[in-house]
Design a protein around this motif. Structure first.
Motif, short mmCIF file in Angstrom:
data_model
loop_
_atom_site.label_atom_id
_atom_site.label_comp_id
_atom_site.label_asym_id
_atom_site.label_seq_id
_atom_site.Cartn_x
_atom_site.Cartn_y
_atom_site.Cartn_z
N TRP A 161 12.40 -3.07 -12.01
CA TRP A 161 11.96 -4.18 -11.18
C TRP A 161 12.45 -3.98 -9.77
CZ3 TRP A 161 14.99 -4.20 -15.43
CH2 TRP A 161 16.34 -4.46 -15.26
N ASN A 162 11.55 -4.27 -8.83
CA ASN A 162 11.89 -4.11 -7.43
C ASN A 162 12.84 -5.20 -6.97
OD1 ASN A 162 10.24 -1.92 -7.31
ND2 ASN A 162 8.50 -2.98 -6.34
N VAL A 163 13.55 -4.90 -5.93
CA VAL A 163 14.44 -5.88 -5.31
C VAL A 163 13.62 -7.12 -4.93
CG1 VAL A 163 14.15 -4.89 -3.00
CG2 VAL A 163 16.23 -6.14 -3.54
N VAL A 210 0.85 -1.20 0.00
CA VAL A 210 0.00 0.00 0.00
C VAL A 210 0.88 1.24 0.00
CG1 VAL A 210 -1.55 1.39 1.45
CG2 VAL A 210 -2.02 -1.06 1.10
N HIS A 211 1.91 1.20 0.83
CA HIS A 211 2.80 2.34 0.93
C HIS A 211 3.53 2.59 -0.39
CE1 HIS A 211 4.94 5.49 2.80
NE2 HIS A 211 6.10 4.85 2.93
N GLU A 212 3.97 1.48 -1.02
CA GLU A 212 4.65 1.62 -2.31
C GLU A 212 3.72 2.26 -3.33
OE1 GLU A 212 6.01 -1.95 -4.34
OE2 GLU A 212 6.91 -0.73 -5.93
N ALA A 213 2.44 1.82 -3.31
CA ALA A 213 1.46 2.38 -4.26
C ALA A 213 1.34 3.89 -4.06
CB ALA A 213 0.12 1.69 -4.08
N GLU A 214 1.35 4.29 -2.81
CA GLU A 214 1.26 5.73 -2.52
C GLU A 214 2.49 6.47 -3.05
OE1 GLU A 214 -1.38 5.20 1.58
OE2 GLU A 214 0.80 5.49 1.69
N LEU A 215 3.67 5.85 -2.81
CA LEU A 215 4.90 6.48 -3.28
C LEU A 215 4.95 6.60 -4.80
CD1 LEU A 215 7.52 4.63 -0.96
CD2 LEU A 215 6.86 7.05 -0.83
N ARG A 216 4.31 5.65 -5.47
CA ARG A 216 4.45 5.60 -6.93
C ARG A 216 3.16 5.95 -7.65
NH1 ARG A 216 6.97 0.01 -8.51
NH2 ARG A 216 7.33 1.13 -10.48
N LYS A 217 2.30 6.73 -7.01
CA LYS A 217 0.99 6.95 -7.62
C LYS A 217 1.08 7.72 -8.93
CE LYS A 217 -0.47 10.78 -4.52
NZ LYS A 217 0.39 11.77 -5.10
N LEU A 219 10.98 -4.50 2.37
CA LEU A 219 10.22 -3.91 3.49
C LEU A 219 10.97 -2.76 4.14
CD1 LEU A 219 8.86 -7.22 5.10
CD2 LEU A 219 7.52 -5.48 3.87
N LYS A 220 12.24 -2.98 4.38
CA LYS A 220 13.06 -2.00 5.05
C LYS A 220 13.13 -0.70 4.24
CE LYS A 220 17.45 -1.61 7.39
NZ LYS A 220 18.85 -1.99 7.25
N SER A 221 13.30 -0.88 2.94
CA SER A 221 13.46 0.27 2.07
C SER A 221 12.16 1.08 1.97
CB SER A 221 13.92 -0.20 0.70
OG SER A 221 14.08 0.89 -0.15
N GLN A 236 11.46 3.31 4.65
CA GLN A 236 12.20 4.57 4.57
C GLN A 236 11.78 5.42 3.37
OE1 GLN A 236 16.07 2.89 4.50
NE2 GLN A 236 16.12 2.51 6.71
N ASN A 237 10.60 5.09 2.84
CA ASN A 237 10.03 5.85 1.72
C ASN A 237 10.86 5.77 0.43
OD1 ASN A 237 7.90 6.72 3.32
ND2 ASN A 237 9.13 8.44 4.09
N ILE A 238 11.62 4.69 0.33
CA ILE A 238 12.40 4.54 -0.90
C ILE A 238 11.96 3.25 -1.60
CG2 ILE A 238 14.73 4.19 -1.85
CD1 ILE A 238 15.72 5.64 0.76
N VAL A 239 11.63 3.39 -2.86
CA VAL A 239 11.28 2.19 -3.64
C VAL A 239 12.59 1.59 -4.16
CG1 VAL A 239 9.96 1.27 -5.57
CG2 VAL A 239 9.10 3.26 -4.31
#
Lengths: 594, 342
Positions: B242-244, B6-13, B251-253, B256-259
């Motif tokens: 592609w994500n790690v 969910v957080h990633e989606a927000e970061l990459r909206k 999760l850790k990244s 910290q608000n980093i994709v």
């Protein structure tokens, strides 16, 4: 002049010539142990590796014998039949020869043919049995062989071991005692025979010569008679471990000359050097060396042609016996049709291109030079299958023949007969040199030894046969051009000129080999061998059964694309014949048929 | 994990603009995802993006995870298409493939899905395994068709390097797959599906008319997509990222608000190669005018020129300005694509 001795060593490959030469150099302190790199005389990497001397070399030794100082010039000769002309010129520069025979191997064909050359040149022969300290040394048998061969007395045969230094002093004594001093007149017009040349990228071509008459001085204006060119003798000298500059080199001696010549082609082995101001007669026996075997050399990647051309030019600068001209192949693009002295020479050129010039090349089916006569009476020299006139225009074809000399053990006579008769050989003589050594002489078409002859001879005799040949002219023959077709498209680089009786067998083997080497494609590939329109052999490579990825979504797309791009890159190294992709190994396969 | 997504989606909206037409839950085993997480994810997407009310929302599931309760929940959350990894209706085959479900579950889950109101169902079947005979393969396909599904994906078993399967084959514990058998079973499949009136719209995908996977089709059309979660790929038309893969790192990244991603920029050639590769796999094939429009006349010309030999050998057809693989050609899709690559 009476303190000079010029001699060479006649030996079969691996009989220890280079090692013995090294010992002589050490014993005479020509080189210290410190500079000693095994086999000093073979200075090309390739030579050291193959154990064959490709180029002649010369080195001067000083030796004190019975309170007199002697100058000994050792002229090393090439050890392979491909270079027999160079051998003959090197022998012409000597008064004597050490006939070196391996105690474990006995006399071999190569030894005999070079011995005959030496005898023709009236050389004093000093027989030496080498490797006497090895297990399996057969000293009495080898002595018998030598006595039979040259008719010497038993006590004239020296025993030596290059490896452990046995007999070196005796050899040096014999060289001085038995080999006559050179004759010649220092004041006569200059006559010096060139027996070899080397190329130095800084100094140009350095010619090695033996002075028969006259004196050559630094600064002289000299003329090379056969090439009809005049030069200044910028530097002259004698050959020690390196070049040893002198003011003059007199009759009887061996030396070098540097004239600023940049191209090996301008220095011909066998040519005579004389003075412009006081010219002498040319020395007999000069011949232009003619290539015996021809093959195409192409860059693996077509774009590298210009680079290859550059390398060929450079290679020819130091190997004048290599000839080449532009050749275009539909299959392989631009390349060169090259002429070689023989198969070994071809191999050497190929390897030098790869090692010294970093070129990867494709070599096509080698062939000899044929004479084709058209019905209108023209004579066409055919060095390339593409040059063969259409059969309808042909009256007849002639092929070169050789006299082949094979020396072997009696138990292999049968195998050799089968092999040589199968290769259209005619037995002309069979004689026992000793009870355990037999010499067979055949007349054979040269083209038959261009393919797989050496390997077969080796395997049929477990290596106990030695082979030598000399050309004996042309004879009429039923030669045909055999083509290879892939899905109906001719592969010009795989065409071969071959005797009709051998075509089917060769065609079948070639098709089978190609079947192994061509990758499966999306459709069937028909491999055919044909003479004109007549197919004489055929193989099929069936289509690939399945080549498709199951899943191709999201990230799969990029992974798969990278994989297929790699595959495509690999295909670029293949040659496209019609719609068939041919890897480069396929072009080399022809050379490696069983 | 779903919080992080969910957080990633927000970061990459802002990664995608325009309407979202499909959502796909796949990779790993999304059928194990707790219902509330799934609802949260779908709700978040609807909030962050302009999701089409008719969007195709697919969930991948394993037969052994499927229960009436879960099905109801998925339906409730907004899932309207179910992809079930059946693989085979034969016990022996499932065992060979080391699957968690059995033959009974394979069949039962489809009925359950229907009862729960999922009428848009796709299942996966695998062929070309050593244990599967041609008769069993026929049975599998017939069974699938008789169960009232609308979409079918069929994959030849691929032995990936460095897997347990590859290792077992290498040690001769189990029989290797045969290209000959796989080719033959693929040919049979194409024939049966054609007889059944289904569209073979991509190498591995068959649909009843009107039931193609809209999501997967967009991959083959080169559409932009956003992938969320570890290992997920995203594509914006010219670059792919592609994500790690490592969960902990991911999760850790994100915390910290980093994709955490790697990216590759596709050159026009690479984009064309992907188009060649994916379009040839589809029943519409490669459109020559499309190549002219998006790349160049010259590229289009060269592709058509290079395709000549495949036309000659009946591996491809050239009609209506499209290069389309024949059934025979579909067996060689990879090599043909590689050959046409620029």
């Amino acid at each position: 002049m009476d303190k000079i001795r010029n001699f060479c060593i006649i030996a079969h490959i691996d009989h220890g010539k280079s090692t013995l030469a090294d010992r002589l150099l050490e014993f005479t302190k020509t080189i210290g142990e410190r500079d000693m790199m095994n086999q000093v005389l073979d200075d090309m990497d390739l030579e050291r590796e193959k154990g064959i001397t490709i180029k002649s070399h010369a080195i001067q030794m000083s030796y004190e014998y019975k309170n007199s100082k002697y100058t000994l010039n050792l002229i090393d000769t090439p050890g392979h039949v491909d270079f027999s002309y160079e051998v003959s010129r090197a022998l012409a520069a000597c008064e004597g020869a050490l006939l070196l025979v391996d105690a474990t191997q006995g006399i071999q064909a190569q030894t005999i043919s070079n011995l005959y050359l030496a005898l023709e040149n009236d050389l004093e022969i000093i027989p030496v049995i080498n490797k006497i300290d090895m297990d399996g040394a057969m000293i009495p048998e080898v002595k018998d062989q030598i006595i039979d061969l040259i008719g010497c007395k038993e006590d004239e045969i020296l025993l030596a071991s290059g490896k452990s230094g046995i007999g070196i002093e005796e050899i040096l004594s014999a060289v001085i005692e038995r080999i006559p001093a050179p004759k010649g007149n220092e004041d006569a017009p200059l006559q010096a025979i060139i027996f070899d040349s080397v190329f130095n990228s800084f100094r140009g071509v350095i010619a090695y010569y033996r002075v028969y008459n006259g004196t050559i001085k630094q600064g002289d204006q000299v003329r090379f008679i056969a090439t009809d060119a005049e030069y200044d003798a910028d530097e002259i000298g004698v050959l020690k471990l390196g070049l040893d500059k002198r003011k003059e080199v007199k009759a009887g001696d061996v030396g070098y000359i540097i004239t600023g010549i940049k191209n090996a082609k301008d220095v011909k082995v066998g040519d005579t050097i004389t003075l412009v101001s006081n010219p002498g007669e040319p020395i007999q026996g000069f011949e232009e060396v003619k290539p015996m075997v021809f093959a195409g050399i192409f860059p693996v990647v077509t774009e590298d042609f210009e680079e290859l051309r550059d390398c060929m030019d450079k290679l020819q600068l130091n190997d004048a016996s290599l000839t080449y001209e532009l050749e275009t192949s539909q299959a392989l693009g631009f390349g060169f049709r090259c002429g070689f002295l023989g198969l070994l020479h071809m191999e050497i050129i190929q390897e030098r291109l790869e090692r010294e010039f970093n070129q990867t090349v494709i070599t096509t089916v080698p062939n000899v030079s044929f004479n084709a006569y058209t019905s209108r009476g023209e004579k066409i020299i055919v060095n390339n299958p593409a040059e063969m006139p259409d059969p309808t225009r042909l009256d007849r074809i002639e092929e070169p023949y050789i006299k082949a000399q094979i020396i072997t053990l009696p138990e292999y006579i049968g195998n050799i007969m089968t092999l040589c008769l199968g290769k259209r050989g005619i037995l002309i003589n069979q004689s026992y040199l000793t009870t355990t050594r037999v010499e067979l002489m055949f007349e054979m078409p040269l083209t038959e030894i261009v393919f797989d002859f050496y390997d077969k001879l080796k395997s049929q005799t477990r290596g106990y046969a030695s082979f030598d040949y000399s050309p004996i002219g042309y004879r009429e023959a039923d030669i045909v051009k055999m083509d290879i077709l892939l899905n109906g498209d001719k592969v010009d680089a795989l065409s071969a000129l071959i005797h009709r009786s051998r075509a089917q067998d060769f065609g079948r083997k070639l098709c089978e080999k190609l079947k192994e080497l061509l990758p499966r494609q999306q459709f069937q590939i028909a491999i055919q061998a044909a003479i004109g329109a007549k197919v004489i052999a055929r193989e099929n490579i069936s289509a690939m059964r399945k080549d498709v990825t199951a899943k191709c979504y999201g990230g799969d797309i990029s992974r798969k694309r990278k994989l297929l791009e790699k595959q495509k890159e690999g295909k670029k190294r293949m040659r496209q014949i019609g719609n068939v992709e041919v890897p480069q190994e396929a072009f080399l396969a022809v050379l490696k048929l069983d | 994990m779903s919080e992080a997504i969910v957080h990633e989606a927000e970061l990459r909206k802002d990664y995608i603009s325009g309407k979202v037409e499909t959502i796909y839950f796949g990779g790993g085993t999304p059928s194990l995802l707790p219902l509330e997480d799934l609802s949260k994810l779908i709700a978040t997407f609807k909030k962050l993006f302009d999701v089409d009310p008719d969007a195709e929302i697919t969930l991948e599931s394993n037969p052994d995870d499927i229960t009436a309760e879960k099905l109801a929940g998925w339906k409730e959350a907004g899932v309207n298409r179910l992809s079930i990894g059946i693989q085979s209706f034969f016990e022996e085959d499932l065992k060979w493939m080391n699957r968690a479900h059995n033959a009974t579950q394979a069949e039962a889950c489809i009925h359950l899905a229907h009862q729960a109101g999922f009428d848009n169902l796709t299942i996966d079947l695998i062929y070309g395994t050593p244990t599967l005979t041609d008769e069993q393969w026929k049975h599998n396909v017939d069974k699938a068709l008789s169960l009232g599904i609308t979409h079918l994906s069929c994959y030849a078993l691929t032995v990936e390097a460095k897997t347990a399967l590859a290792d077992m084959i290498k040690k001769h514990r189990i029989e290797d797959v045969s290209a000959d058998k796989q080719g033959h079973q693929f040919e049979l499949l194409m024939q049966w599906m054609q007889e059944a009136g289904w569209e073979h719209y991509e190498i591995s995908n068959f649909a009843k008319p009107g039931h193609r996977s809209r999501h997967n089709s967009s991959y083959w059309k080169g559409a932009s997509y956003l992938g969320l979660g570890p290992s997920a790929h995203s594509f914006n038309g010219t670059s792919r990222q592609w994500n790690v893969a490592n969960n902990a790192l991911y999760l850790k990244s994100i915390e910290q608000n980093i994709v955490p991603f790697e990216i590759e920029q596709l050159t026009p050639e690479q984009q064309l190669n992907e188009y060649i590769m994916t379009s040839l796999r589809t029943m519409e094939g490669l459109s020559v005018p499309y190549v002219q429009l998006h790349w160049s006349d010259k590229q289009a010309e060269e592709i058509v020129r290079d395709a000549e030999k495949f036309l000659q050998h009946n591996l491809m057809e050239h009609k209506n300005d499209r290069l389309i693989l024949t059934q025979k050609g579909k067996l060689m899709a990879d090599g043909i694509a590689a050959d046409l690559f620029r």
